[in-house]
Design an enzyme around this catalytic site. Structure first.
Site, PDB file in Angstrom:
ATOM      1  CD  GLU A  39      34.446  38.350  28.765  1.00  0.00           C
ATOM      2  OE1 GLU A  39      34.120  38.470  27.563  1.00  0.00           O
ATOM      3  OE2 GLU A  39      35.214  37.661  29.426  1.00  0.00           O
ATOM      4  CB  CYS A  48      30.629  31.604  36.224  1.00  0.00           C
ATOM      5  SG  CYS A  48      32.300  31.837  36.672  1.00  0.00           S
ATOM      6  CB  CYS A  66      41.501  40.830  38.959  1.00  0.00           C
ATOM      7  SG  CYS A  66      41.759  39.896  40.657  1.00  0.00           S
ATOM      8  CB  CYS A 107      46.829  34.553  39.079  1.00  0.00           C
ATOM      9  SG  CYS A 107      46.176  34.820  40.847  1.00  0.00           S
ATOM     10  CB  CYS A 120      43.904  34.561  35.875  1.00  0.00           C
ATOM     11  SG  CYS A 120      42.606  35.201  35.980  1.00  0.00           S
ATOM     12  CD  GLU A 156      39.945  37.261  45.870  1.00  0.00           C
ATOM     13  OE1 GLU A 156      40.333  36.360  45.196  1.00  0.00           O
ATOM     14  OE2 GLU A 156      39.126  36.940  46.784  1.00  0.00           O
ATOM     15  CB  SER A 181      36.268  30.877  43.781  1.00  0.00           C
ATOM     16  OG  SER A 181      37.718  30.732  43.632  1.00  0.00           O
ATOM     17  CG  HIS A 208      45.911  27.249  41.448  1.00  0.00           C
ATOM     18  ND1 HIS A 208      44.615  26.490  41.245  1.00  0.00           N
ATOM     19  CD2 HIS A 208      45.279  28.780  41.144  1.00  0.00           C
ATOM     20  CE1 HIS A 208      43.569  27.190  40.953  1.00  0.00           C
ATOM     21  NE2 HIS A 208      43.855  28.638  41.016  1.00  0.00           N
ATOM     22  CG  ASN A 262      39.995  26.683  30.661  1.00  0.00           C
ATOM     23  OD1 ASN A 262      39.607  25.751  30.220  1.00  0.00           O
ATOM     24  ND2 ASN A 262      39.513  26.948  31.761  1.00  0.00           N
ATOM     25  CB  CYS A 298      37.962  28.797  34.864  1.00  0.00           C
ATOM     26  SG  CYS A 298      36.458  28.106  35.975  1.00  0.00           S
TER      27      CYS A 298
HETATM   28  N1  SAH Z   1      39.531  35.635  41.960  1.00  0.00           N
HETATM   29  C1  SAH Z   1      38.893  34.398  42.353  1.00  0.00           C
HETATM   30  C2  SAH Z   1      37.851  33.858  41.613  1.00  0.00           C
HETATM   31  C3  SAH Z   1      37.911  34.191  40.245  1.00  0.00           C
HETATM   32  S1  SAH Z   1      39.004  33.243  39.493  1.00  0.00           S
HETATM   33  C4  SAH Z   1      39.904  33.271  42.664  1.00  0.00           C
HETATM   34  O1  SAH Z   1      41.138  33.583  42.100  1.00  0.00           O
HETATM   35  O2  SAH Z   1      39.633  32.238  43.177  1.00  0.00           O
HETATM   36  C5  SAH Z   1      37.950  31.384  39.443  1.00  0.00           C
HETATM   37  C6  SAH Z   1      38.855  30.476  39.218  1.00  0.00           C
HETATM   38  O3  SAH Z   1      39.177  30.224  38.072  1.00  0.00           O
HETATM   39  C7  SAH Z   1      39.929  30.381  40.254  1.00  0.00           C
HETATM   40  O4  SAH Z   1      40.244  29.117  40.781  1.00  0.00           O
HETATM   41  C8  SAH Z   1      41.246  30.760  39.526  1.00  0.00           C
HETATM   42  O5  SAH Z   1      42.378  30.168  39.749  1.00  0.00           O
HETATM   43  C9  SAH Z   1      40.786  29.853  37.877  1.00  0.00           C
HETATM   44  N2  SAH Z   1      41.440  30.134  36.793  1.00  0.00           N
HETATM   45  C10 SAH Z   1      42.264  31.311  36.592  1.00  0.00           C
HETATM   46  N3  SAH Z   1      42.833  31.242  35.386  1.00  0.00           N
HETATM   47  C11 SAH Z   1      42.504  30.150  34.825  1.00  0.00           C
HETATM   48  C12 SAH Z   1      42.746  29.267  33.433  1.00  0.00           C
HETATM   49  N4  SAH Z   1      43.575  30.173  32.669  1.00  0.00           N
HETATM   50  N5  SAH Z   1      42.267  28.139  33.371  1.00  0.00           N
HETATM   51  C13 SAH Z   1      41.447  27.453  34.276  1.00  0.00           C
HETATM   52  N6  SAH Z   1      41.040  28.174  35.646  1.00  0.00           N
HETATM   53  C14 SAH Z   1      41.673  29.440  35.840  1.00  0.00           C
HETATM   54 FE1  SF4 Z   2      42.398  37.828  39.944  1.00  0.00          FE
HETATM   55 FE2  SF4 Z   2      41.466  35.070  40.552  1.00  0.00          FE
HETATM   56 FE3  SF4 Z   2      42.245  35.914  38.147  1.00  0.00          FE
HETATM   57 FE4  SF4 Z   2      43.964  35.653  40.331  1.00  0.00          FE
HETATM   58  S1  SF4 Z   2      42.841  34.193  39.276  1.00  0.00           S
HETATM   59  S2  SF4 Z   2      44.077  37.305  38.684  1.00  0.00           S
HETATM   60  S3  SF4 Z   2      42.637  36.438  41.832  1.00  0.00           S
HETATM   61  S4  SF4 Z   2      40.571  36.656  39.053  1.00  0.00           S
END
Ligand code: SAH
Ligand code: SF4
Length: 332
Positions: free
Chosen positions: A81, A95, A102, A106, A109, A153, A184, A209, A283, A324
């Site tokens: 996506e 984006c 990934c 996390c 996410c 990532e 990022s 975070h 989100n 995000c």
């Molecule tokens: N893997 C990288 C880039 C992709 S994620 C990273 O983690 O930075 C891009 C951004 O979206 C990151 O800052 C991540 O922490 C954030 N993100 C992940 N899950 C989210 C959510 N549920 N709500 C808002 N932001 C989120």
């Molecule tokens: Fe991967 Fe970034 Fe999502 Fe963490 S926040 S699981 S590093 S995409």
């Protein structure tokens, strides 16, 4: 789209052909080689067979009129996506995804929850930009910014991400300024170090975070491998070497990391003048809850009191799961 073998296919052609092809793909944004009027018919057919410009995508538009998501099917059938954000100040940001899924996992996410499938090659990253550039071209608009904040990532696919950036940056081609590109990362130290030595003017953002190791390790298990002290030392070195600002992303999660105490701890941690904080609304994707806007403002005030530069991000496209952390190609 399958243009990674373009150079090979054109190797028996006069040199200027490559420049013409580059122009056709990245500036004229053609989606079929039959539109490259200065190419002989036989070459157009060969290119269409072996170097297709077709992008197989389904498009979803959000009610906010600012967000469009594309679900792209790759040559091997996997899906990624990618999201276009149209800002009021006329910026158009894509984006980008860097991986299918990934491996970092996390807890907040959706991409992390789907697990890891594979890395994207450089052209699969570029393809996402081209897709939206073609869509905008119809309205005589352009992509102005690119952020690696989609699925995956970027620093776990370092070489392909940098190769994609160089393709987008090429002034004979797409010509997107490096300063308009942001990466990022969840804090992969090896990637931060390599980027510092690249001499590329791209922007770096760190998904922080949490202001301490105990909390950060709970939210992001990667913190056990790269704890805060080591991470911040790498980012400080990056700033010293590049003199570039670094953005720290801070996801606001209700009852988890959103107290005034957390804000104070964060302010002390991020003392560097070239550090900025971006507060991100959570989100909904799973077990956590979003923080009320007033509480985010209160958190912001504490940081401002300690003279930390801070901005607040607005969330787009929640109704089409394009915000995000919501990207998980679940429509497949
Ligand atoms: N893997 C990288 C880039 C992709 S994620 C990273 O983690 O930075 C891009 C951004 O979206 C990151 O800052 C991540 O922490 C954030 N993100 C992940 N899950 C989210 C959510 N549920 N709500 C808002 N932001 C989120
Ligand atoms: Fe991967 Fe970034 Fe999502 Fe963490 S926040 S699981 S590093 S995409």
């Amino acid at each position: 789209m399958k243009i990674e073998n373009l150079t090979n296919i054109l190797s028996d052609q006069p040199k200027y052909r490559f420049k013409q092809a580059q122009r056709a793909v990245f500036i004229d944004l053609i989606d079929d080689w039959s539109k490259s009027s200065n190419f002989p018919q036989a070459l157009r057919e060969k290119l269409n067979l072996e170097c297709s410009l077709k992008i197989n995508a389904e498009v979803f538009a959000a009610k906010d009129n600012q967000t469009t998501k594309a679900l792209i099917t790759l040559e091997d059938g996997l899906k990624i996506e990618t999201v276009l954000l149209k800002h009021k100040d006329l910026r158009n940001t894509v984006c980008l995804s860097s991986q299918v899924g990934c491996s970092v996992g996390c807890s907040f996410c959706a991409t992390g929850q789907m697990g890891f499938k594979r890395n994207l090659c450089a052209y699969e990253i570029v393809e996402q930009v081209i897709f939206f550039a073609r869509l905008l071209q119809i309205k005589s608009q352009k992509i102005t910014n690119v952020v690696f904040m989609g699925m995956g990532e970027p620093f776990l696919n370092y070489n392909n991400v940098i190769a994609a950036i160089k393709i987008l940056n090429d002034n004979q081609g797409f010509n997107l300024g490096a300063r308009k590109i942001s990466i990022s990362t969840c804090g992969i130290i090896s990637g931060i170090k390599k980027l510092a030595s690249e001499n590329l003017q791209v922007n770096l953002a760190i998904s922080l975070h949490a202001p301490n190791d105990i909390l950060r390790s709970k939210l992001m298990s990667i913190n056990k491998k790269y704890p805060l002290e080591n991470l911040l030392s790498a980012v400080n070195d990056y700033v010293k070497r590049t003199s570039r600002k670094v953005m720290f992303e801070y996801l606001m999660i209700k009852g988890i990391n959103d107290s005034v105490e957390h804000a104070r701890e964060l302010a002390v941690l991020l003392k560097n003048k070239l550090f900025m904080v971006n507060l991100i609304p959570y989100n909904q994707t799973g077990k956590y809850h979003a923080v009320e806007r007033e509480k985010i403002s209160a958190f912001k005030k504490v940081l401002e009191h300690y003279r930390v530069q801070v901005t607040q991000r607005y969330s787009f496209g929640g109704d089409i799961d394009a915000a995000c952390g919501q990207l998980a190609s679940k429509n497949k």
